[in-house]
Design a protein around this motif. Sequence first.
Motif, PDB file in Angstrom:
ATOM      1  N   MET A   1       1.008  -0.826   0.061  1.00  0.00           N
ATOM      2  CA  MET A   1       0.093  -0.190  -0.005  1.00  0.00           C
ATOM      3  C   MET A   1       0.955   1.100  -0.400  1.00  0.00           C
ATOM      4  O   MET A   1       0.777   2.232  -0.241  1.00  0.00           O
ATOM      5  CB  MET A   1      -1.094  -0.289   0.892  1.00  0.00           C
ATOM      6  N   SER A   2       1.589   1.342   0.833  1.00  0.00           N
ATOM      7  CA  SER A   2       2.978   2.447   0.563  1.00  0.00           C
ATOM      8  C   SER A   2       3.227   2.507  -0.464  1.00  0.00           C
ATOM      9  O   SER A   2       3.791   3.730  -0.821  1.00  0.00           O
ATOM     10  CB  SER A   2       4.257   2.305   2.742  1.00  0.00           C
ATOM     11  N   ARG A   7       2.712   6.889  -4.949  1.00  0.00           N
ATOM     12  CA  ARG A   7       2.981   7.254  -6.396  1.00  0.00           C
ATOM     13  C   ARG A   7       2.028   8.149  -6.909  1.00  0.00           C
ATOM     14  O   ARG A   7       2.223   9.590  -7.851  1.00  0.00           O
ATOM     15  CB  ARG A   7       2.747   6.220  -7.566  1.00  0.00           C
ATOM     16  N   HIS A   8       1.059   8.515  -5.756  1.00  0.00           N
ATOM     17  CA  HIS A   8      -0.164   9.981  -6.491  1.00  0.00           C
ATOM     18  C   HIS A   8       0.761  10.867  -6.162  1.00  0.00           C
ATOM     19  O   HIS A   8       1.215  11.583  -4.954  1.00  0.00           O
ATOM     20  CB  HIS A   8      -1.228   9.057  -4.658  1.00  0.00           C
ATOM     21  N   PRO A   9       0.136  11.736  -6.657  1.00  0.00           N
ATOM     22  CA  PRO A   9       0.401  13.611  -7.185  1.00  0.00           C
ATOM     23  C   PRO A   9       0.964  14.061  -5.312  1.00  0.00           C
ATOM     24  O   PRO A   9       1.273  15.153  -4.832  1.00  0.00           O
ATOM     25  CB  PRO A   9      -0.271  14.180  -7.820  1.00  0.00           C
ATOM     26  N   ALA A  10      -0.139  13.657  -4.987  1.00  0.00           N
ATOM     27  CA  ALA A  10      -1.249  14.810  -3.382  1.00  0.00           C
ATOM     28  C   ALA A  10      -0.522  13.909  -1.898  1.00  0.00           C
ATOM     29  O   ALA A  10      -0.519  13.790  -1.421  1.00  0.00           O
ATOM     30  CB  ALA A  10      -2.275  14.913  -2.982  1.00  0.00           C
ATOM     31  N   PRO A  22       0.172   4.976   6.012  1.00  0.00           N
ATOM     32  CA  PRO A  22       0.328   4.903   4.547  1.00  0.00           C
ATOM     33  C   PRO A  22      -1.433   4.032   4.614  1.00  0.00           C
ATOM     34  O   PRO A  22      -1.784   4.429   3.562  1.00  0.00           O
ATOM     35  CB  PRO A  22       0.999   3.744   4.543  1.00  0.00           C
ATOM     36  N   VAL A  23      -1.652   3.242   5.528  1.00  0.00           N
ATOM     37  CA  VAL A  23      -2.864   2.423   4.874  1.00  0.00           C
ATOM     38  C   VAL A  23      -4.242   3.499   5.135  1.00  0.00           C
ATOM     39  O   VAL A  23      -5.038   3.254   4.395  1.00  0.00           O
ATOM     40  CB  VAL A  23      -3.077   1.496   6.052  1.00  0.00           C
ATOM     41  N   LEU A  24      -4.413   4.404   6.409  1.00  0.00           N
ATOM     42  CA  LEU A  24      -5.198   5.182   6.597  1.00  0.00           C
ATOM     43  C   LEU A  24      -5.663   6.565   6.186  1.00  0.00           C
ATOM     44  O   LEU A  24      -6.813   6.170   5.135  1.00  0.00           O
ATOM     45  CB  LEU A  24      -4.925   5.578   7.918  1.00  0.00           C
TER      46      LEU A  24
END
Length: 153
Positions: A1-2, A7-10, A22-24
């Motif tokens: 998940m981390s 990779r997400h822009p935000a 990272p999960v929440l």
Amino acid sequence: MSEHFGRHPAAEIYLSQPGLGPVLVARVLGEFGDDTTRFSNSRAGKNYSGQSPITRASGKRTLVMARYATNRRLGNALHQQAFSAISRSPGARAYYDEIRGRGIGRHAALRQIANSLVGVPHGCLKTGTPYDKATAWQHRVGGTKSSIITAAA
């Protein structure tokens, strides 16, 4: 998940929020979505998540109720964030202690913390800046509430 969330822009902005790991954070982002124009202001996001109460006033009576039609999965994730934030953010902890000092119950206090925290990502995403504890809790300055900022420093 981390690995994939990074990779997400935000990702940096979301991960800077207190109480979000990272999960929440992936769960919160999944429920809110990543369209920055979805909510016109932070109040709309608070209402969608169910963190802001409904206040009805008529004459001499004022009634404060919880929202019924909400995204319950998002509300649960934000409640978990608030619980984590009171141990990681001095400003959130001081605010929580102030609320509990007024005789408000644990879960109601966590809902108030979550209501404060849920608007923060909207502002951070709008300006493109990560969470800053001094900026996030500056609205608590003034009157008897200035002790919160002192505790957060």
